[in-house]
Design an enzyme around this catalytic site. Structure first.
Site, PDB file in Angstrom:
ATOM      1  N   HIS A 132       0.942  -1.220   0.055  1.00  0.00           N
ATOM      2  CA  HIS A 132       0.103   0.008  -0.070  1.00  0.00           C
ATOM      3  C   HIS A 132       0.875   1.249  -0.049  1.00  0.00           C
ATOM      4  O   HIS A 132       0.525   2.119   0.611  1.00  0.00           O
ATOM      5  CB  HIS A 132      -1.045   0.196   1.010  1.00  0.00           C
ATOM      6  CG  HIS A 132      -1.775  -1.105   1.519  1.00  0.00           C
ATOM      7  ND1 HIS A 132      -2.884  -1.274   0.981  1.00  0.00           N
ATOM      8  CD2 HIS A 132      -1.408  -2.461   1.922  1.00  0.00           C
ATOM      9  CE1 HIS A 132      -3.604  -2.467   1.194  1.00  0.00           C
ATOM     10  NE2 HIS A 132      -2.461  -3.474   2.056  1.00  0.00           N
TER      11      HIS A 132
ATOM     12  N   SER B 119      15.459  21.890 -15.501  1.00  0.00           N
ATOM     13  CA  SER B 119      14.224  22.441 -15.858  1.00  0.00           C
ATOM     14  C   SER B 119      14.699  23.761 -16.381  1.00  0.00           C
ATOM     15  O   SER B 119      15.816  24.286 -15.974  1.00  0.00           O
ATOM     16  CB  SER B 119      13.420  22.596 -14.583  1.00  0.00           C
ATOM     17  OG  SER B 119      12.563  23.935 -14.545  1.00  0.00           O
TER      18      SER B 119
ATOM     19  N   LYS C 105      16.225  21.506 -10.325  1.00  0.00           N
ATOM     20  CA  LYS C 105      15.587  20.305 -10.760  1.00  0.00           C
ATOM     21  C   LYS C 105      16.661  19.271 -11.590  1.00  0.00           C
ATOM     22  O   LYS C 105      17.506  19.485 -12.365  1.00  0.00           O
ATOM     23  CB  LYS C 105      14.499  20.556 -11.647  1.00  0.00           C
ATOM     24  CG  LYS C 105      13.453  21.334 -10.978  1.00  0.00           C
ATOM     25  CD  LYS C 105      12.609  20.271 -10.071  1.00  0.00           C
ATOM     26  CE  LYS C 105      11.728  19.542 -10.519  1.00  0.00           C
ATOM     27  NZ  LYS C 105      10.446  19.857 -11.169  1.00  0.00           N
TER      28      LYS C 105
ATOM     29  N   GLU D 187       9.970   8.231 -16.554  1.00  0.00           N
ATOM     30  CA  GLU D 187       8.712   8.697 -16.887  1.00  0.00           C
ATOM     31  C   GLU D 187       8.176   8.445 -18.215  1.00  0.00           C
ATOM     32  O   GLU D 187       6.966   7.980 -18.461  1.00  0.00           O
ATOM     33  CB  GLU D 187       8.784  10.220 -16.811  1.00  0.00           C
ATOM     34  CG  GLU D 187       8.762  10.583 -15.214  1.00  0.00           C
ATOM     35  CD  GLU D 187       9.037  12.149 -15.049  1.00  0.00           C
ATOM     36  OE1 GLU D 187       8.095  12.907 -15.214  1.00  0.00           O
ATOM     37  OE2 GLU D 187      10.068  12.594 -14.765  1.00  0.00           O
TER      38      GLU D 187
END
Ligand code: ARG
Length: 465
Positions: free
Chosen positions: A157, A278, A284, A291
């Site tokens: 979970h 970024s 970043k 992804e």
């Protein structure tokens, strides 16, 4: 405009807009090698049963080899007005060898031809996917061996559950990709069948030697019903399904790498080469590769559903709808190959951060089950033991400390069966080391499974280089 091979019964020319709509050359050109290989086997077989003379077959084979060379060199313009790769090749062949070129299509239809081409194409490509999967399996085994002792929280979970190791975690993915290899290898057995000789749908009145064609092409046998031979695309569906499962596995792995490389987890660091920055936030470092892997899973599922839907309720035998089989297959092929190749590199280059993973084991009461097992080992029914351990978790939580920080007196207030040795089980290393059951995360287990993994890889798909 090129003369249509089926022009005999037509009095008007096909409309340009219809040609453009129905043509498949834009994508089935990818199968030119397989198309020509299939035609060469067909021509040789026609001569072997006396339908063509040996000279005619030789002429056709030489002509086909020239067409192949012209396509390889980019010299042959493949045209939409000739609809597909089959007619483009035959048209050029006939230009080269003259009217005998028209004999190649004896006892054959584009319906059995296209089914053969797609099968040959997958028979060529699936082994490459298997090589890539094997490479991925090898990296996972190497990492598992090297990281067999490094603890990391295991989750259910997405809540910290019990300690495992990085090595054990990599081996979980090894199992998944090994099953993927089995799936492809099994599918290969059904892909490698020759439909040639099925003709348009009703076989052929000629004394064809279908087995010979299959043998020549390195296939395992023939499709045994002419109607099925030209309309079966189960093999393509299996390929798309296997690809969907691979992508699903890659996307679960990717999701974990995204999570684990976040500041919140910090269990791994992806190498800079696999990340982007970024344009506005200088700090970043984004995990674009995992992804995108996760994102590409959608197209693999889409391709499977697309072909399932295309085939649904099609009457036997060939229908033009089936031309829609190729683009999903090619897209999934490219997606799976590209995704596997980059995943191998990404895994090879990432760094684990055992300090961060170990620190995460401190919070979250991951050893509460150990306390319950401790009591259960002393004869307390597990349900009651679970209850007692739960009360200790509540106590520790209220005091803002870990289970290992509770003193014996406190533990005994919940159960008098606790003794000094309980503190030995409240140790994550010890917890993992005790889990020596087959399939468990104990470091020795993981090292043994990692060694065994090489044999299992060899049994499914030996190295080919
Ligand atoms: N381009 C066609 C396909 O991909 C080849 C088979 C055409 N057969 C036919 N009867 N029109 O399915």
């Amino acid at each position: 405009m090129a003369e249509k091979p089926w022009g005999g019964r037509f009095r008007e020319e096909t409309l340009r807009i219809v040609e453009r709509f129905t043509a498949s050359i834009g994508f089935d050109r990818r199968m030119y090698r397989q198309d020509i290989r299939g035609s060469i086997a067909h021509a040789r077989m026609l001569a072997s049963v006396g339908i063509l003379t040996e000279e005619e077959a030789d002429t056709l084979v030489r002509g086909l080899e020239q067409v192949l060379a012209e396509i390889e060199r980019g010299e042959l313009e493949l045209t939409e007005s000739l609809e597909d790769i089959h007619m483009n090749v035959e048209h050029r062949l006939t230009q080269i060898v003259g009217p005998v070129g028209g004999k190649l299509h004896t006892a054959r239809s584009r319906n059995d031809q296209v089914a053969l081409d797609l099968r040959l194409y997958l028979a060529d490509e699936v082994p490459e996917i298997l090589d890539l999967l094997r490479g991925l399996g090898e990296v996972l085994l190497e990492r598992a061996e090297a990281e067999a002792d490094l603890l990391v929280p295991g989750y259910t979970h997405l809540q910290r559950a019990q300690p495992v190791t990085f090595g054990h975690h990599w081996l979980a993915y090894f199992e998944m990709f090994l099953r993927d290899m089995e799936r492809y290898r099994d599918a290969l057995g059904r892909i490698r069948r020759s439909p040639l000789g099925a003709g348009a749908l009703a076989g052929s009145p000629y004394p064809l030697d279908r087995e010979r064609v299959a043998r020549d092409l390195g296939l395992e046998g023939v499709c045994r019903n002419s109607l099925d031979a030209v309309s079966d695309r189960d093999f393509a569906l299996e390929f798309l399904f296997a690809g969907s499962v691979v992508m699903m596995h890659l996307s679960r792995l990717s999701e974990e790498l995204v999570l684990w490389s976040s500041q919140e987890f910090g269990f791994i660091e992806l190498s800079d080469g696999f990340c982007t920055g970024s344009s506005i936030m200088p700090q970043k470092k984004n995990p674009d590769v995992p992804e995108l892997l996760r994102g590409k899973t959608g197209r693999a599922y889409g391709n499977l559903i697309s072909l399932l839907t295309t085939l649904k309720a099609l009457p036997l035998a060939y229908n033009k709808d089936m031309q829609e089989d190729k683009e999903p297959v090619f897209d999934t092929l490219d997606t799976v190959k590209g995704s596997l190749a980059i995943t191998v590199e990404m895994l090879r280059n990432l760094k684990v951060r055992p300090d961060r993973a170990r620190a995460a084991l401190k919070a979250g009461f991951l050893l509460a089950t150990e306390l319950a097992d401790y009591l259960a080992a002393k004869g307390v029914p597990f349900r009651q033991a679970h209850e007692a351990a739960g009360r200790l978790v509540a106590l520790a939580e209220a005091r803002g400390c870990g289970l290992e920080d509770l003193d014996l007196e406190t533990l005994r207030s919940v159960s008098p069966l606790f003794e000094e040795d309980v503190f030995q089980v409240l140790d994550p290393e010890a917890s993992v080391a005790r889990r020596t059951v087959l399939g468990g995360p104990a470091p020795d287990n993981v090292r043994r499974e990692a060694r065994l993994g090489w044999e299992r890889l060899d049994a499914i798909w030996p190295r080919r280089d």
